[in-house]
Write an enzyme that holds these catalytic residues in place. Sequence first.
Site, PDB file in Angstrom:
ATOM      1  N   SER A 217       0.840  -1.195   0.000  1.00  0.00           N
ATOM      2  CA  SER A 217       0.000   0.000   0.000  1.00  0.00           C
ATOM      3  C   SER A 217       0.878   1.248   0.000  1.00  0.00           C
ATOM      4  O   SER A 217       1.755   1.389  -0.841  1.00  0.00           O
ATOM      5  CB  SER A 217      -0.967  -0.054   1.188  1.00  0.00           C
ATOM      6  OG  SER A 217      -2.006   0.881   1.060  1.00  0.00           O
ATOM      7  N   GLU A 349      -8.967  -5.517  -4.701  1.00  0.00           N
ATOM      8  CA  GLU A 349      -8.406  -4.509  -3.789  1.00  0.00           C
ATOM      9  C   GLU A 349      -9.485  -3.600  -3.200  1.00  0.00           C
ATOM     10  O   GLU A 349      -9.490  -3.294  -2.007  1.00  0.00           O
ATOM     11  CB  GLU A 349      -7.398  -3.635  -4.548  1.00  0.00           C
ATOM     12  CG  GLU A 349      -6.165  -4.345  -5.051  1.00  0.00           C
ATOM     13  CD  GLU A 349      -5.050  -4.416  -4.029  1.00  0.00           C
ATOM     14  OE1 GLU A 349      -5.272  -4.010  -2.866  1.00  0.00           O
ATOM     15  OE2 GLU A 349      -3.957  -4.878  -4.400  1.00  0.00           O
TER      16      GLU A 349
END
Length: 572
Positions: A217, A349
């Site tokens: 991330s 995601e």
Amino acid sequence: MSTHHLISARKAVSILSLLAIASISSVTSQNDPSRPTIDSPAGQLQGTTESCGLFCTYYSFKGVPYAEPPVGSLRFRNPVPRARWQTVRDASNHGPECLQVALIPGQVRGSEDCLYLNIYTQQLIGSRPVMVWIHGGGYSANSGNSVDFGPEKLVQENVLLVTLNYRLGALGFLSTGDRYAAGNWGLKDCLQALRWIRTNIAAFGGDPNNVTIFGNSAGAALVHLLVLTDAGQGLFHKAIAQSSTALVPYAFQTRPRFYADRIASAFGFGTDSSTYVEQLRTIPAEQFVPFQQAGITVPVPRFLRPTDFGPVVEPSDAPEETIILQRPIELIRNRAHHVPFIVGYNDLEGAFFTAFENLIDQTVKGQFNANPHLLVPFFWNVGEGTAASNGISGAFREYYWQSRPLDASLDYEWTVYQSDHLFLFAIDQSVRLHAQASSVPLYYYQFTYDGDLNLYKKLFGVQYPGAIHTDELPYLFNIPSAMLEPVSPDSHANTVSSRVVRMWANFARTGNPTPTQDPLLQNVQWPLVGPAGAGYLSIGHDLMTSQQTPNPTRMNLWYNLQQTYANAPFEI
């Protein structure tokens, strides 16, 4: 590096390793052997011996300071190397987390004095590959602590793991866009940690000439920026970016002065950066935390736009070292990657974010219905109300949910769109641009496994098939903080975990995640990405290779819309 310099470096590592052996034996012979003491160039550290299962142990050195505390006059300045400490430092506990919002509303946790790293290894002698983990959390949350990133899986692959903290939120990324606060403090913390590792890690049995950085991330976006900066040259030798690059929508702030002025005005300091930066150094650090975006405090469209405080382009006349002087897309085209690089994402995601929004904000879909321009990627630089904006939003609505009004019945379709907008397209474009700009090995993956270790999916109660944002992490790390119930030793998820750990460790060792025929890896050879962008590995119940881009129909839609409507230069 020339052959002569490479040989000299390896000789130096060998000498440092022998010194480390002597140091270990001389100290542990007098004390508890479960509390090894290492004499590194930074100072002496006494660690602990921890369990990683039956007949499995590893050495742990926690809370190791790699820079001076960034407080007082050092706030909003580049990290300063830590001076050698003179006594034996207890390394049995983590250092403080960097300041962030606590789980209890209205409270904060952590400290401004937070620049610490942790070292884990099964052997303190010899020279083994080093893997350096840079955590995610939107530049505003989390730490490198073992409650979230336990080392037990990776150390068993004979690698040395380092995890670290870096400054978060405004304290880590405030920038005035001029010489008074250049920004990127948190990114520079990571760079300083790598400099500390280069100098000290041989004393712990690590090889400073074989360092791999990896992150998830926002941590992956930082990894990507380190790959793109000349300042990282020689500090690491391979890189892995999981579920983000510097091109994803939230990752790079293009208007830092607006947010710096806003925070200064909130404290009553006006908008003159030559004055207010010094004034901001006098504010109690905890008072910056409410400005760190988290959850519902981020306005719609939330992470489809840059987070308030993140990496920036630095001014060329800054008084301290600068490391990012161009936008990421320009850096890719001009520099690309000089080390072997793995880039990839999870197939669903966006479910992490849509499930979160369903819990905290029931107005989201209605806001997108009322203002379709929110669907338009900001990085295409398209004006609201224009024919281009209408063309893009209309195409997305038609493709993803057949132009119906968004409501709860379209939650899955909405989640797929969010996945593509938040992550998949920008990551795919990153891979394509890197493949065109560099011949250094590049690997691409899609993680699709949906099993017992998809802990974050379970926490959010997501019922759709696939892996959501952060779901790959429990396959690399032991994460007790996210464990709802024990996973059976017979679970197939453990096999998938072993495969991921093996490939990541192989890559750290050799620069190739599948260097040999390996039954655990089903004898798969992970293909390289070529200049045309083809070649990736699907990590699901089984490992499968492909010679085309993941999700080709959806990605083609995005590339076609970009080609038709986007205004150059792109903002990413």
